[in-house]
Design a protein around this motif. Structure first.
Motif, PDB file in Angstrom:
ATOM      1  N   ALA A 136       0.756  -1.174  -0.158  1.00 28.25           N
ATOM      2  CA  ALA A 136       0.030   0.172   0.008  1.00 28.25           C
ATOM      3  C   ALA A 136       0.800   1.362   0.025  1.00 28.25           C
ATOM      4  O   ALA A 136       0.527   2.254  -0.817  1.00 28.25           O
ATOM      5  N   GLU A 137       1.884   1.267   0.829  1.00 24.34           N
ATOM      6  CA  GLU A 137       2.795   2.371   0.699  1.00 24.34           C
ATOM      7  C   GLU A 137       3.370   2.775  -0.597  1.00 24.34           C
ATOM      8  O   GLU A 137       3.825   3.748  -0.812  1.00 24.34           O
ATOM      9  N   ALA A 138       3.714   1.507  -1.256  1.00 25.91           N
ATOM     10  CA  ALA A 138       4.413   1.592  -2.529  1.00 25.91           C
ATOM     11  C   ALA A 138       3.631   2.223  -3.519  1.00 25.91           C
ATOM     12  O   ALA A 138       3.848   3.367  -4.295  1.00 25.91           O
ATOM     13  N   GLU A 148      -6.955   2.064   0.017  1.00 25.17           N
ATOM     14  CA  GLU A 148      -8.004   0.917   0.164  1.00 25.17           C
ATOM     15  C   GLU A 148      -7.082  -0.260   0.655  1.00 25.17           C
ATOM     16  O   GLU A 148      -7.598  -0.906   1.430  1.00 25.17           O
ATOM     17  N   GLY A 149      -5.674  -0.170   0.453  1.00 24.50           N
ATOM     18  CA  GLY A 149      -5.103  -1.287   0.734  1.00 24.50           C
ATOM     19  C   GLY A 149      -4.723  -1.490   2.064  1.00 24.50           C
ATOM     20  O   GLY A 149      -4.616  -2.417   2.870  1.00 24.50           O
ATOM     21  N   PHE A 150      -4.500   0.034   2.629  1.00 22.38           N
ATOM     22  CA  PHE A 150      -4.399  -0.296   4.209  1.00 22.38           C
ATOM     23  C   PHE A 150      -5.569  -0.630   5.030  1.00 22.38           C
ATOM     24  O   PHE A 150      -5.622  -1.132   6.011  1.00 22.38           O
ATOM     25  N   LEU A 151      -6.726  -0.165   4.270  1.00 20.74           N
ATOM     26  CA  LEU A 151      -8.063  -0.597   5.254  1.00 20.74           C
ATOM     27  C   LEU A 151      -8.152  -1.908   4.802  1.00 20.74           C
ATOM     28  O   LEU A 151      -8.573  -2.768   5.958  1.00 20.74           O
ATOM     29  N   ALA A 152      -7.869  -2.698   3.739  1.00 19.29           N
ATOM     30  CA  ALA A 152      -8.072  -4.008   3.712  1.00 19.29           C
ATOM     31  C   ALA A 152      -7.318  -4.649   4.588  1.00 19.29           C
ATOM     32  O   ALA A 152      -7.635  -5.874   4.972  1.00 19.29           O
ATOM     33  N   ALA A 153      -5.862  -4.193   4.931  1.00 20.81           N
ATOM     34  CA  ALA A 153      -5.197  -4.839   5.775  1.00 20.81           C
ATOM     35  C   ALA A 153      -5.698  -4.652   7.237  1.00 20.81           C
ATOM     36  O   ALA A 153      -4.742  -5.118   8.098  1.00 20.81           O
ATOM     37  N   LEU A 200      -5.475  -1.678   8.596  1.00 18.50           N
ATOM     38  CA  LEU A 200      -4.446  -0.347   9.309  1.00 18.50           C
ATOM     39  C   LEU A 200      -5.248   0.697   8.738  1.00 18.50           C
ATOM     40  O   LEU A 200      -4.614   1.524   8.188  1.00 18.50           O
ATOM     41  N   PRO A 201      -6.386   1.143   9.202  1.00 14.26           N
ATOM     42  CA  PRO A 201      -6.882   2.431   9.108  1.00 14.26           C
ATOM     43  C   PRO A 201      -6.107   3.682   9.500  1.00 14.26           C
ATOM     44  O   PRO A 201      -6.055   4.850   8.766  1.00 14.26           O
ATOM     45  N   TRP A 202      -5.439   3.478  10.237  1.00 18.44           N
ATOM     46  CA  TRP A 202      -4.758   4.700  10.698  1.00 18.44           C
ATOM     47  C   TRP A 202      -3.496   5.033   9.765  1.00 18.44           C
ATOM     48  O   TRP A 202      -3.129   6.230   9.765  1.00 18.44           O
ATOM     49  N   PHE A 203      -3.183   4.056   9.237  1.00 19.61           N
ATOM     50  CA  PHE A 203      -2.266   4.386   7.966  1.00 19.61           C
ATOM     51  C   PHE A 203      -2.955   4.916   6.765  1.00 19.61           C
ATOM     52  O   PHE A 203      -2.102   5.774   5.920  1.00 19.61           O
ATOM     53  N   ALA A 204      -3.854   4.786   6.626  1.00 23.11           N
ATOM     54  CA  ALA A 204      -5.012   5.273   5.330  1.00 23.11           C
ATOM     55  C   ALA A 204      -5.078   6.801   5.584  1.00 23.11           C
ATOM     56  O   ALA A 204      -5.254   7.478   4.480  1.00 23.11           O
ATOM     57  N   VAL A 205      -5.092   7.249   6.715  1.00 23.18           N
ATOM     58  CA  VAL A 205      -5.498   8.734   7.176  1.00 23.18           C
ATOM     59  C   VAL A 205      -4.485   9.772   6.090  1.00 23.18           C
ATOM     60  O   VAL A 205      -5.159  10.583   5.556  1.00 23.18           O
ATOM     61  N   GLU A 206      -3.349   9.640   6.184  1.00 24.25           N
ATOM     62  CA  GLU A 206      -2.384  10.505   5.515  1.00 24.25           C
ATOM     63  C   GLU A 206      -2.594  10.509   4.052  1.00 24.25           C
ATOM     64  O   GLU A 206      -2.889  11.592   3.405  1.00 24.25           O
ATOM     65  N   TYR A 207      -2.924   9.225   3.442  1.00 29.26           N
ATOM     66  CA  TYR A 207      -3.062   9.417   2.006  1.00 29.26           C
ATOM     67  C   TYR A 207      -4.399   9.623   1.515  1.00 29.26           C
ATOM     68  O   TYR A 207      -4.585  10.286   0.574  1.00 29.26           O
ATOM     69  N   GLU A 208      -5.513   9.624   2.432  1.00 30.21           N
ATOM     70  CA  GLU A 208      -6.929  10.033   2.146  1.00 30.21           C
ATOM     71  C   GLU A 208      -6.780  11.697   2.325  1.00 30.21           C
ATOM     72  O   GLU A 208      -7.609  12.111   1.696  1.00 30.21           O
ATOM     73  N   ALA A 209      -6.009  12.014   3.234  1.00 31.74           N
ATOM     74  CA  ALA A 209      -6.103  13.482   3.366  1.00 31.74           C
ATOM     75  C   ALA A 209      -5.242  14.160   2.248  1.00 31.74           C
ATOM     76  O   ALA A 209      -5.719  15.105   1.621  1.00 31.74           O
ATOM     77  N   ARG A 210      -4.425  13.539   1.511  1.00 31.06           N
ATOM     78  CA  ARG A 210      -3.490  13.869   0.234  1.00 31.06           C
ATOM     79  C   ARG A 210      -4.590  13.808  -0.668  1.00 31.06           C
ATOM     80  O   ARG A 210      -4.598  14.687  -1.525  1.00 31.06           O
ATOM     81  N   LEU A 211      -5.326  12.706  -0.932  1.00 30.76           N
ATOM     82  CA  LEU A 211      -6.376  12.426  -1.974  1.00 30.76           C
ATOM     83  C   LEU A 211      -7.298  13.588  -2.006  1.00 30.76           C
ATOM     84  O   LEU A 211      -7.400  13.946  -3.021  1.00 30.76           O
ATOM     85  N   ALA A 212      -7.737  14.077  -0.749  1.00 30.28           N
ATOM     86  CA  ALA A 212      -8.757  14.987  -0.803  1.00 30.28           C
ATOM     87  C   ALA A 212      -8.241  16.469  -1.197  1.00 30.28           C
ATOM     88  O   ALA A 212      -9.045  16.975  -2.294  1.00 30.28           O
ATOM     89  N   GLY A 213      -6.962  16.465  -1.234  1.00 32.52           N
ATOM     90  CA  GLY A 213      -6.416  18.027  -1.669  1.00 32.52           C
ATOM     91  C   GLY A 213      -6.229  17.746  -3.115  1.00 32.52           C
ATOM     92  O   GLY A 213      -6.329  18.798  -3.836  1.00 32.52           O
TER      93      GLY A 213
END
Length: 978
Positions: free
Chosen positions: A568-570, A596-601, A603-616
């Motif tokens: 997911a990080e990749a 989605e990869g973090f959530l499926a694993a 690991l919702p706390w790791f999804a936060v940073e990328y969802e915030a970037r996606l929003a921007g």
């Protein structure tokens, strides 16, 4: 005073004095004016001066002074009623109610005297032919004060049953007391419903909704209607701030803060009113104030802040603990005086009940700047299994096993668990593996300072026989060095580690997990290099190659949580690279896949940073729906795990997304949360100020002017050009000007806009400067400052001319013309300004061409407006009733301008139909006044014909125009006998 006033001058002086702020200065002036009145030897002058004195005493902290002037007035009435005019007769009877309430507030006045006075009031009202409504209302006040609830109920019923007449209190004041009674009986919802018409502005007066907004605060808290409570506090406190006489309402606001977790705000309120601690003119409101001071101070002591310095009575420094004891003692002493007078214990019981109230809300964010005096609130509790028990109570092996379990699950509290291991280890002998993991996680927790510890961890892993984990630890150390400015060295190190781990993995000398750790370190360092080189092609290619290697390696193993996280990080890093190279669409797709990869694993706390970037990125792409979805997801997934600063950032991001789509209510809610969390994080002057700036704007968009003004004024001291940009300073002042205007505070609005204009005048683009100068001019005109307004309009006009904006220039010239017409006896200066506006429009039209943007049409309309206003200005220059030569000439001149307006609007067709018909009707009325009924009739019929094919039922302007035309025809028919 060196010269005796005449009666008219005295009246003007009293009117001017009444407009001054409440307080001793106004009272002293009223006393001087009474002395002046006595010099005139006119009884009515003395009567009016006594009435004025009574009024200012009543609305001040010196209420105890009003009994003397009233006694004198009453004696004058009994001796010579013919000296009173109709207004003063009404006023004399009106202030009987003030005497009744005033006596209740003075414990030295015996209850028997108050009862006698109530009978005197009833007798005199009956003689004057007044209803008993005001008398029963006064009786109700007496009964509720002494705690005679049965009598209060009887009086209340009789009050409501009696007819309203000229002596009844205004609707707003009556509803205040009626709602108070419902709240006193525990019917909070009923009280708020009674108060609703006043809160919504249906009934208002000089002191309402001020008092009702204050009284509603605790009922709203009790009912859990927190948004309304916040709004009532911000709006209500703004109303009572300049009113010295409203100490009781002020106390309600202090109490609200103490009961809603806003102790710091309550202390600020106390600091604003030091005189309230000692003013003795109205003991009852002092009792209310000291009771809530005791409540607040007890709360601070309970929070462990008993030794904190707090505002208190002048003359010494007070700690919260000391003031708590002083305020409680003074409140109970005052209550005892009332109870001794009343023969009951009711006032003391109520005071104790108030002082002992418990908080109703742990923390209600208000949006205004404030630093909570209590220790920072703990983070929200995690799941029951997330917090390890104290290490001292558990076996070291258990603590170690739990830490490893949390690390394997990549939980955000894993670092805390390893810190617990380090504490539990103490002097225990640990094997190399245990010591390696402890050092490794301590290094991770130290950030930039952890690089040496990573080396120590690597040595211990090697000692423990795990060369792959040793390479992984060194890779983590290399990444830390890259982040601290040593990326070249880090890159050399990571490339060497990469070769080693690949060789080791090929020989089955290490596992997938350790190899992936080195690969992710290399990818991170190369992506960091892309940032450093600002996206140079070779660095981008190298980074992308490293990231894709990581993805290809990790993806087959995503059944393992740690490898799913690497994959997911990749994808997230590939998204970041796409964004850096300008491919926003691909970046959005990859960031969404990463989340989605973090959530499926799991690991919702790791999804936060990328969802915030996606929003921007979604906002940049204009995809408001996706921006809102991603921002909401980031907040949802981060709420349990983020520190206050992270909470603030996510709430503000969502607020801004919602604001761009016009969802101002929800946007305001999230901006409010952002301001709260920024304060909790210690970022109030920086991030918090920006959140308050945004919150004020969202409140303004909803028409919540008073709340917006409070929030924006609170943000302004912390906003700086260096941190927030001078655009934020200008916008905040601009918004405040809008708020002041809507609240009728025109002088304040002008000051705001002028301050903003002073900043904007240094900007390369001058449109904002011109607009702000124009707005300030309008406000100065509304504030009754014509000379200042004219100067501001002249400044705006020059700016509009420099910008080539004829519309702004013409409007500035027209406004100056109207000012000149009002201020000058001669109309020529106003005529010249209007004529100049005409010339500017005509000159612009000469150089304009037809275009798709309708610029020429707008210029034509501006010229039409100018001719129309020119005619109105000339026509209004004639005095009412003047039908001489001046009238004839002025109306002829006015008709010429209005006729030209009709002609100018006509070619614009349907788009200017309403403008043309308005000018046509204005010309028709001028024709009628010039005794030209045929011409006036023709104009009225032309208007009716113009709307013959328009559906009037759906067109308010058409209906109004046709109604006016019919009225003109009817009047003309009456005049001509048709």
């Amino acid at each position: 005073m060196s010269q005796t006033m005449d009666f008219d001058t005295l009246r003007r002086a009293m009117a001017d004095n009444y407009e001054q702020p409440e307080g001793p200065a106004r009272n002293a002036r009223a006393e001087q004016l009474l002395t002046e009145a006595e010099k005139l030897n006119i009884p009515l002058a003395v009567i009016e001066a006594l009435g004025h004195q009574l009024k200012v005493y009543n609305y001040s902290s010196e209420k105890d002074k009003m009994f003397v002037p009233f006694a004198r007035l009453l004696r004058m009435w009994d001796e010579r009623p013919e000296d009173f005019d109709e207004y003063e007769i009404h006023s004399l009877h009106w202030v009987f109610k003030w005497m009744s309430a005033g006596m209740l507030g003075q414990p030295h006045i015996p209850l028997a005297s108050i009862e006698k006075w109530l009978g005197e009031m009833e007798h005199r009202y009956r003689l004057a032919g007044h209803s008993e409504r005001a008398v029963r209302s006064a009786e109700f006040s007496v009964a509720r004060h002494i705690g005679d609830l049965a009598r209060a109920e009887r009086a209340y019923a009789a009050w409501l049953a009696a007819d309203r007449d000229s002596m009844a209190d205004c609707h707003a004041c009556e509803l205040r007391d009626q709602g108070w009674w419902q709240a006193r009986k525990g019917a909070d919802a009923d009280a708020l419903e009674v108060w609703r018409p006043v809160v919504e502005g249906e009934y208002v007066c000089a002191h309402e909704p001020h008092a009702i907004l204050a009284s509603s605060l605790v009922p709203l808290l009790r009912l859990g209607r927190l948004d309304e409570a916040r709004a009532h506090h911000l709006r209500g406190f703004r109303l009572i701030r300049p009113m010295e006489s409203m100490r009781g309402a002020y106390a309600d606001h202090v109490e609200f803060c103490a009961l809603s977790g806003n102790e710091a705000r309550a202390l600020e309120l106390l600091a604003e009113r030091p005189a309230y601690f000692t003013d003795s003119g109205e003991p009852r409101s002092k009792l209310d104030f000291m009771a809530v001071v005791a409540l607040l101070m007890d709360r601070l002591v309970e929070l462990g802040l008993g030794e904190q310095t707090v505002p208190g009575p002048a003359g010494r420094v007070w700690s919260a603990r000391e003031l708590a004891a002083h305020a409680r003692a003074e409140a109970l002493a005052l209550a005892a005086r009332f109870d001794e007078r009343n023969g009951t214990a009711h006032v003391s019981e109520r005071a104790r009940e108030r002082m002992d109230r418990r908080p109703l809300v742990d923390r209600l964010p208000l949006g205004v700047r404030s630093t909570r005096p209590a220790p920072t609130a703990p983070r929200p509790p995690a799941a029951p299994d997330s917090a390890p028990a104290p290490a001292v109570e558990r076996d070291l092996r258990d603590v170690l096993a739990e830490a490893r379990s949390r690390s394997d699950a990549l939980r955000p509290d894993a670092m805390d668990a390893w810190a617990a291991v380090a504490r539990a280890a103490g002097d225990h002998e640990l094997d190399a593996r245990d010591r390696a993991e402890i050092a490794d996680h301590e290094a991770m927790s130290r950030g930039p300072e952890g690089a040496p510890l990573f080396e120590r961890a690597a040595e211990l892993y090697a000692e423990a026989g795990d060369p792959g984990e040793a390479l992984a630890a060194r890779a983590r150390g290399a990444y830390v060095r890259a982040l601290t400015g040593h990326s070249d060295d880090a890159l050399r190190t990571i490339n060497d580690l990469h070769r080693q781990v690949r060789a080791l993995f090929a020989k089955d000398g290490t596992g997938v997990r350790q190899t992936a750790a080195v690969l992710v370190g290399r990818a991170r360092i190369l992506v960091h290099r892309v940032h450093e080189t600002e996206g140079a092609g070779t660095t981008v290619a190298a980074a992308e190659e490293a990231v894709r290697e990581l993805l290809a390696f990790a993806e087959p193993h995503i059944a393992q949580v740690r490898l799913a996280s690497r994959a997911a990080e990749a994808r997230a890093m590939l998204g970041e690279l796409a964004a850096l190279t300008g491919d926003a669409m691909t970046a959005a797709e990859l960031l969404a896949q990463a989340a989605e990869g973090f959530l499926a694993a799991g690991l919702p706390w790791f999804a936060v940073e990328y969802e915030a970037r996606l929003a921007g990125i979604a906002r940049e792409l204009g995809d408001a729906v996706e921006a809102e979805r991603a921002a909401r997801s980031a907040l949802e997934h981060g709420v349990e795990y983020l520190e206050p600063a992270g909470q603030a950032q996510l709430h503000l991001q969502l607020a801004e997304v919602l604001g761009t789509t016009g969802q101002f209510g929800p946007a305001a809610e999230h901006a409010l949360e952002a301001a709260h969390w920024a304060d909790e994080a210690g970022e109030g002057p920086t991030f918090g100020a920006w959140a308050r700036h945004q919150l004020g704007g969202f409140l303004l968009q909803q028409g919540r002017w008073a709340e917006a003004a409070e929030v924006l004024e609170s943000a302004l001291p912390d906003l700086t050009a260096e941190t927030h940009g001078d655009g934020a300073l200008v916008q905040t002042q601009w918004w405040l000007g809008d708020c002041h205007t809507e609240l009728g505070e025109h002088r304040e609005a002008a000051e705001r806009w002028l301050r903003a204009a002073e900043i904007a005048r240094h900007w390369p683009e001058q449109r904002d400067h011109a607009m702000l100068a124009h707005l300030a001019a309008e406000a100065l005109g509304h504030a009754g400052l014509p000379a200042e307004a004219d100067r501001a309009y002249a400044r705006a006009g020059d700016l509009w001319r420099d910008l080539g904006n004829v519309h702004g220039l013409a409007r500035a010239l027209r406004a100056r013309a109207w000012l000149a017409a009002r201020e000058d006896d001669e109309l020529d200066p106003a005529r010249e300004l209007m004529a100049q506006a005409v010339r500017e429009c005509e000159a612009a039209l000469e150089g304009a061409t037809e275009g798709e943007d309708g610029a020429r049409e707008r210029l034509v309309a501006e010229l039409g407006h100018t001719h129309r206003q020119f005619g109105d200005l000339v026509a209004r220059s004639v005095q009412d009733g003047d039908r001489g030569a001046d009238f004839q000439g002025a109306f002829e001149e006015a008709l010429g301008h209005v006729t030209r307006a009709v002609a100018v609007f006509a070619p614009l067709g349907e788009s200017a139909l309403d403008l043309r018909t308005g000018a046509e009707l204005a010309a028709g009325w001028l024709e009628a006044d010039l005794h030209r009924p045929a011409e006036a009739t023709a104009r009225a019929r032309a208007v009716l014909a113009a709307y013959a094919n328009r559906q009037e039922a759906d067109d308010e302007t058409a209906r109004a125009r046709c109604t006016e035309a019919d009225r003109m025809l009817e009047l003309l028919g009456t005049q001509t006998g048709q």
